[in-house]
Design an enzyme around this catalytic site. Structure first.
Site, PDB file in Angstrom:
ATOM      1  N   ALA A  42      11.813   6.966  10.657  1.00 20.35           N
ATOM      2  CA  ALA A  42      12.635   7.732  10.558  1.00 20.35           C
ATOM      3  C   ALA A  42      13.819   8.064   9.022  1.00 20.35           C
ATOM      4  O   ALA A  42      13.656   9.300   7.342  1.00 20.35           O
ATOM      5  CB  ALA A  42      14.064   8.604  11.110  1.00 20.35           C
ATOM      6  N   MET A  69       8.464   8.839   4.129  1.00 25.13           N
ATOM      7  CA  MET A  69       7.303   9.448   4.257  1.00 25.13           C
ATOM      8  C   MET A  69       8.129   9.870   5.825  1.00 25.13           C
ATOM      9  O   MET A  69       7.958  11.010   6.474  1.00 25.13           O
ATOM     10  CB  MET A  69       5.624   8.870   5.545  1.00 25.13           C
ATOM     11  CG  MET A  69       4.941   8.843   4.542  1.00 25.13           C
ATOM     12  SD  MET A  69       4.375  11.008   3.364  1.00 25.13           S
ATOM     13  CE  MET A  69       3.824  11.111   5.019  1.00 25.13           C
ATOM     14  N   ALA A  96      -5.417   6.389  10.219  1.00 29.36           N
ATOM     15  CA  ALA A  96      -6.278   6.923   9.522  1.00 29.36           C
ATOM     16  C   ALA A  96      -5.127   6.225   8.002  1.00 29.36           C
ATOM     17  O   ALA A  96      -3.881   6.721   7.961  1.00 29.36           O
ATOM     18  CB  ALA A  96      -6.006   8.888   9.165  1.00 29.36           C
ATOM     19  N   TYR A 122      -3.673  11.318   5.928  1.00 27.96           N
ATOM     20  CA  TYR A 122      -3.615  12.419   7.302  1.00 27.96           C
ATOM     21  C   TYR A 122      -3.828  13.763   5.691  1.00 27.96           C
ATOM     22  O   TYR A 122      -3.871  14.510   6.504  1.00 27.96           O
ATOM     23  CB  TYR A 122      -2.259  12.605   7.829  1.00 27.96           C
ATOM     24  CG  TYR A 122      -2.227  11.898   9.149  1.00 27.96           C
ATOM     25  CD1 TYR A 122      -2.938  12.674  10.283  1.00 27.96           C
ATOM     26  CD2 TYR A 122      -2.244  10.401   8.577  1.00 27.96           C
ATOM     27  CE1 TYR A 122      -3.304  11.088  10.515  1.00 27.96           C
ATOM     28  CE2 TYR A 122      -1.888   9.113   9.948  1.00 27.96           C
ATOM     29  CZ  TYR A 122      -2.336   9.152  10.957  1.00 27.96           C
ATOM     30  OH  TYR A 122      -2.663   8.574  11.361  1.00 27.96           O
ATOM     31  N   HIS A 151      -1.017   6.065  -7.348  1.00 23.51           N
ATOM     32  CA  HIS A 151       0.084   5.718  -6.826  1.00 23.51           C
ATOM     33  C   HIS A 151       1.498   5.459  -7.591  1.00 23.51           C
ATOM     34  O   HIS A 151       1.724   4.922  -8.653  1.00 23.51           O
ATOM     35  CB  HIS A 151       0.185   5.079  -5.709  1.00 23.51           C
ATOM     36  CG  HIS A 151      -0.987   5.494  -4.610  1.00 23.51           C
ATOM     37  ND1 HIS A 151      -2.116   5.812  -4.675  1.00 23.51           N
ATOM     38  CD2 HIS A 151      -0.782   6.387  -3.417  1.00 23.51           C
ATOM     39  CE1 HIS A 151      -2.673   5.968  -3.125  1.00 23.51           C
ATOM     40  NE2 HIS A 151      -1.818   6.986  -2.576  1.00 23.51           N
ATOM     41  N   HIS A 152       2.770   6.082  -6.413  1.00 21.54           N
ATOM     42  CA  HIS A 152       4.046   6.187  -7.958  1.00 21.54           C
ATOM     43  C   HIS A 152       4.282   4.650  -7.802  1.00 21.54           C
ATOM     44  O   HIS A 152       3.722   3.359  -6.618  1.00 21.54           O
ATOM     45  CB  HIS A 152       5.599   6.487  -5.944  1.00 21.54           C
ATOM     46  CG  HIS A 152       4.732   6.065  -5.220  1.00 21.54           C
ATOM     47  ND1 HIS A 152       5.376   4.182  -4.640  1.00 21.54           N
ATOM     48  CD2 HIS A 152       4.281   6.125  -4.403  1.00 21.54           C
ATOM     49  CE1 HIS A 152       5.129   4.573  -3.482  1.00 21.54           C
ATOM     50  NE2 HIS A 152       4.663   5.718  -3.139  1.00 21.54           N
ATOM     51  N   LYS A 160       4.673   2.087  -4.575  1.00 25.23           N
ATOM     52  CA  LYS A 160       3.970   1.192  -3.190  1.00 25.23           C
ATOM     53  C   LYS A 160       3.311  -0.031  -3.280  1.00 25.23           C
ATOM     54  O   LYS A 160       3.693  -0.710  -4.197  1.00 25.23           O
ATOM     55  CB  LYS A 160       2.722   2.440  -3.113  1.00 25.23           C
ATOM     56  CG  LYS A 160       1.800   1.809  -2.704  1.00 25.23           C
ATOM     57  CD  LYS A 160       0.365   3.135  -2.796  1.00 25.23           C
ATOM     58  CE  LYS A 160      -0.633   2.408  -1.515  1.00 25.23           C
ATOM     59  NZ  LYS A 160      -0.197   3.260  -0.219  1.00 25.23           N
TER      60      LYS A 160
END
EC number: 1.17.1.8
Length: 267
Positions: free
Chosen positions: A9, A13, A122, A125, A155-156, A159
């Site tokens: 959490a 993401m 996946a 998403y 990507h940033h 990553k």
């Protein structure tokens, strides 16, 4: 109402998932998990996501009451996957997994767990990306025999894996359609005297810069024409909303390994 728990959490993401579930008409957040040693233990989930207090505090999964959870969403790190899967199997809870960069051992653990619980796994998403996967397969069917195929992703700067799981997924659907093995036909980056391009290869190029949320292009280039299939995400809520959609879909499904193509009816 579908009662959801989140592993990780406190991650990028994870925080966006809290916001997405808070906005959902079909789901409610009943638990948010972090490591027992995390400084975020006991923090209100709303404060974590920057949306104001919500009356639910972050806790450790091993001490949680899973009777109040219908589905789990996991966007953590590969090294946490096997323990998270084991807990979901023990508690008999469906799980949506968005963790990328898995090694073969972790992929095998995913397959084993799917014999006992339903799992959606996946690389991406986003609804748009999954439409891109479908279009890439169709384009490969028509042009793949003669076109040079390249996959470019960005990507940033934060990553940690490259190429992205989504880029690999695009490569896999194209290779599958063409009857090729991606592990032997993929070319990752080029440098120096590479010689002429082998038309049977699928090339990958990676960009890591700034705060790019996610950009993917599948390029099919023939002599005289080319097709570029591009998806650009401007917000992580795109991925989070898709994961929540997958979680709602997964509830009450039979054990097995599903993906977003199944969720969206594209399989």
């Amino acid at each position: 109402m579908n009662k959801i728990a989140i592993f990780g959490a406190n991650g990028r993401m994870g925080r966006v998932l809290i916001e997405a579930i808070d906005q959902s008409q079909n789901a409610t957040l009943n638990a948010a998990f972090v490591r027992a040693s995390s400084s975020m233990m006991g923090v209100d989930v709303g404060e974590l996501a920057g949306i104001g207090q919500r009356g639910l505090t972050v806790t450790d999964a091993n001490s949680a009451d899973f009777s109040q959870i219908d589905i789990v969403i996991d966007f953590t790190l590969p090294e946490a996957l096997e323990a998270n899967l084991a807990l979901c199997v023990q508690q008999k809870k469906p799980v949506v997994i968005g963790t990328t960069g898995l090694n073969q051992q972790q992929k095998d653990a995913l397959q084993r767990a799917s014999q006992h619980i339903p799992i959606v796994f996946a690389a991406n998403y986003s609804i748009g990306v999954n439409l891109l996967l479908n279009l890439a397969r169709q384009t490969a069917r028509v042009m793949g025999g003669t076109a040079d195929i390249e996959i470019i992703e960005g990507h940033h700067r934060f990553k940690k894996d490259a190429p992205s799981g989504t880029a690999v997924a695009i490569g896999e659907v194209i290779a599958d359609e063409l009857g090729r093995d991606l592990s032997t036909c993929a070319v990752y980056g080029r440098e120096g005297d590479t010689g002429e391009r082998d038309q049977q290869t699928i090339g990958f190029a990676t960009v890591r810069a700034g705060d790019i949320v996610g950009e993917h292009t599948a390029l099919f280039a023939d002599i005289g024409e080319r097709i570029e299939l591009t998806h650009k995400a401007s917000s992580r809520l795109t991925f989070a909303n898709g994961a929540v959609k997958a979680a709602v879909w997964l509830k009450n499904k039979s054990p097995g390994l599903y993906d977003m193509q199944d969720v969206l009816g594209l399989a």
